[in-house]
Write a protein that holds these residues in place. Sequence first.
Motif, PDB file in Angstrom:
ATOM      1  N   ASN A 142      -2.643   1.546  -3.540  1.00  0.00           N
ATOM      2  CA  ASN A 142      -2.003   2.777  -3.068  1.00  0.00           C
ATOM      3  C   ASN A 142      -1.157   3.406  -4.156  1.00  0.00           C
ATOM      4  O   ASN A 142      -0.581   2.705  -5.001  1.00  0.00           O
ATOM      5  CB  ASN A 142      -1.129   2.484  -1.855  1.00  0.00           C
ATOM      6  CG  ASN A 142      -1.937   2.197  -0.603  1.00  0.00           C
ATOM      7  OD1 ASN A 142      -2.147   1.040  -0.258  1.00  0.00           O
ATOM      8  ND2 ASN A 142      -2.389   3.234   0.055  1.00  0.00           N
ATOM      9  N   ILE A 143      -1.068   4.728  -4.118  1.00  0.00           N
ATOM     10  CA  ILE A 143      -0.289   5.463  -5.123  1.00  0.00           C
ATOM     11  C   ILE A 143       0.720   6.419  -4.493  1.00  0.00           C
ATOM     12  O   ILE A 143       1.498   7.050  -5.214  1.00  0.00           O
ATOM     13  CB  ILE A 143      -1.220   6.260  -6.072  1.00  0.00           C
ATOM     14  CG1 ILE A 143      -2.093   7.243  -5.290  1.00  0.00           C
ATOM     15  CG2 ILE A 143      -2.073   5.315  -6.906  1.00  0.00           C
ATOM     16  CD1 ILE A 143      -2.961   8.149  -6.176  1.00  0.00           C
ATOM     17  N   LEU A 185       2.928   2.255  -0.755  1.00  0.00           N
ATOM     18  CA  LEU A 185       2.727   1.406  -1.931  1.00  0.00           C
ATOM     19  C   LEU A 185       2.623  -0.072  -1.583  1.00  0.00           C
ATOM     20  O   LEU A 185       1.919  -0.826  -2.260  1.00  0.00           O
ATOM     21  CB  LEU A 185       3.860   1.632  -2.938  1.00  0.00           C
ATOM     22  CG  LEU A 185       3.993   3.059  -3.497  1.00  0.00           C
ATOM     23  CD1 LEU A 185       5.187   3.147  -4.444  1.00  0.00           C
ATOM     24  CD2 LEU A 185       2.712   3.475  -4.202  1.00  0.00           C
ATOM     25  N   GLU A 240      -0.884  -2.574  -6.714  1.00  0.00           N
ATOM     26  CA  GLU A 240      -1.809  -2.518  -7.858  1.00  0.00           C
ATOM     27  C   GLU A 240      -2.040  -3.915  -8.425  1.00  0.00           C
ATOM     28  O   GLU A 240      -1.126  -4.733  -8.547  1.00  0.00           O
ATOM     29  CB  GLU A 240      -1.252  -1.598  -8.939  1.00  0.00           C
ATOM     30  CG  GLU A 240      -2.186  -1.395 -10.110  1.00  0.00           C
ATOM     31  CD  GLU A 240      -1.677  -0.366 -11.107  1.00  0.00           C
ATOM     32  OE1 GLU A 240      -2.366  -0.138 -12.117  1.00  0.00           O
ATOM     33  OE2 GLU A 240      -0.582   0.201 -10.872  1.00  0.00           O
ATOM     34  N   THR A 295      -7.097   6.850  -7.024  1.00  0.00           N
ATOM     35  CA  THR A 295      -6.437   6.386  -8.247  1.00  0.00           C
ATOM     36  C   THR A 295      -7.101   6.984  -9.490  1.00  0.00           C
ATOM     37  O   THR A 295      -8.235   7.464  -9.436  1.00  0.00           O
ATOM     38  CB  THR A 295      -6.524   4.856  -8.337  1.00  0.00           C
ATOM     39  OG1 THR A 295      -7.911   4.504  -8.434  1.00  0.00           O
ATOM     40  CG2 THR A 295      -5.910   4.190  -7.121  1.00  0.00           C
TER      41      THR A 295
END
Length: 264
Positions: free
Chosen positions: A150-151, A156, A161, A185
């Motif tokens: 997730n960004i 998040l 990451e 992403t």
Amino acid sequence: MKNIMGFLLMLVLFSSCKEKEETTMDTADNQMEQEEMAMESDEMPNIEIMPISHATFVMNWNDKVIYLDPVGGASAFEGMPPADMILITHTHGDHMAPATLKAVMNDNAMLFAPQAVADKLGADFDTTVLNNGDSEAVDGITVNAVAMYNITKGRLNNHPEGVGNGYVIESDGYRVYVSGDTEGTPEMRSLENIDKAFVCMNLPYTMDVEQAADAVIEFAPVEVIPYHYRGQNGLSDIDKFKSLVNQGNEDIEVTFMNWYPERG
């Protein structure tokens, strides 16, 4: 009289040469067309996609059978061919289920997963670990692990990451992308030469249809299949996703499959 006879002879010879030239050109054109069709046939693998539910499916690729995120119990896979390869994206329960995995594993199947999955499965499973950027080739099929995470602020913690994998599966230049749980992403957007893409879209776990469509337009697969689109508020609007994708790039084929058979 001689001039007339000579002219007629020249005319006959010219017509004969022209006919031969046209015949030769037609033959060459037909040969080129056949060669192009043969090349296309060689490049296009025989792939059958069998959705199970949500993020789980079976892919038969030239008689090599790949299970993606098998969950749902043994009954969900009744009638399916036995797996040659099993790929797990991450540890969440709609992607990794040890009981289902035990039911579908066989002596010939190779299991691929990121380290976090291998740690949870433990010694009961012989797991080949692939982390982001790793790849492994088996019987002409290469599995490439790509980042999924997730960004967006507020999401998040769903998929940090470096923990889970999406996958690019490749054979003879044909490339299939499976997103896992991710947002749009930089790694997704920079994908190249993807022939078939499975892209998630559900809130609050991954991304909405607008972000998914925007990312797909950027990496421009030949075909995209929305999957993993059930969220907290029901099913995402995949018709809107299709409309957005084709507004941005009408050449991308958007294919719907039945990921939620319980809904009829």
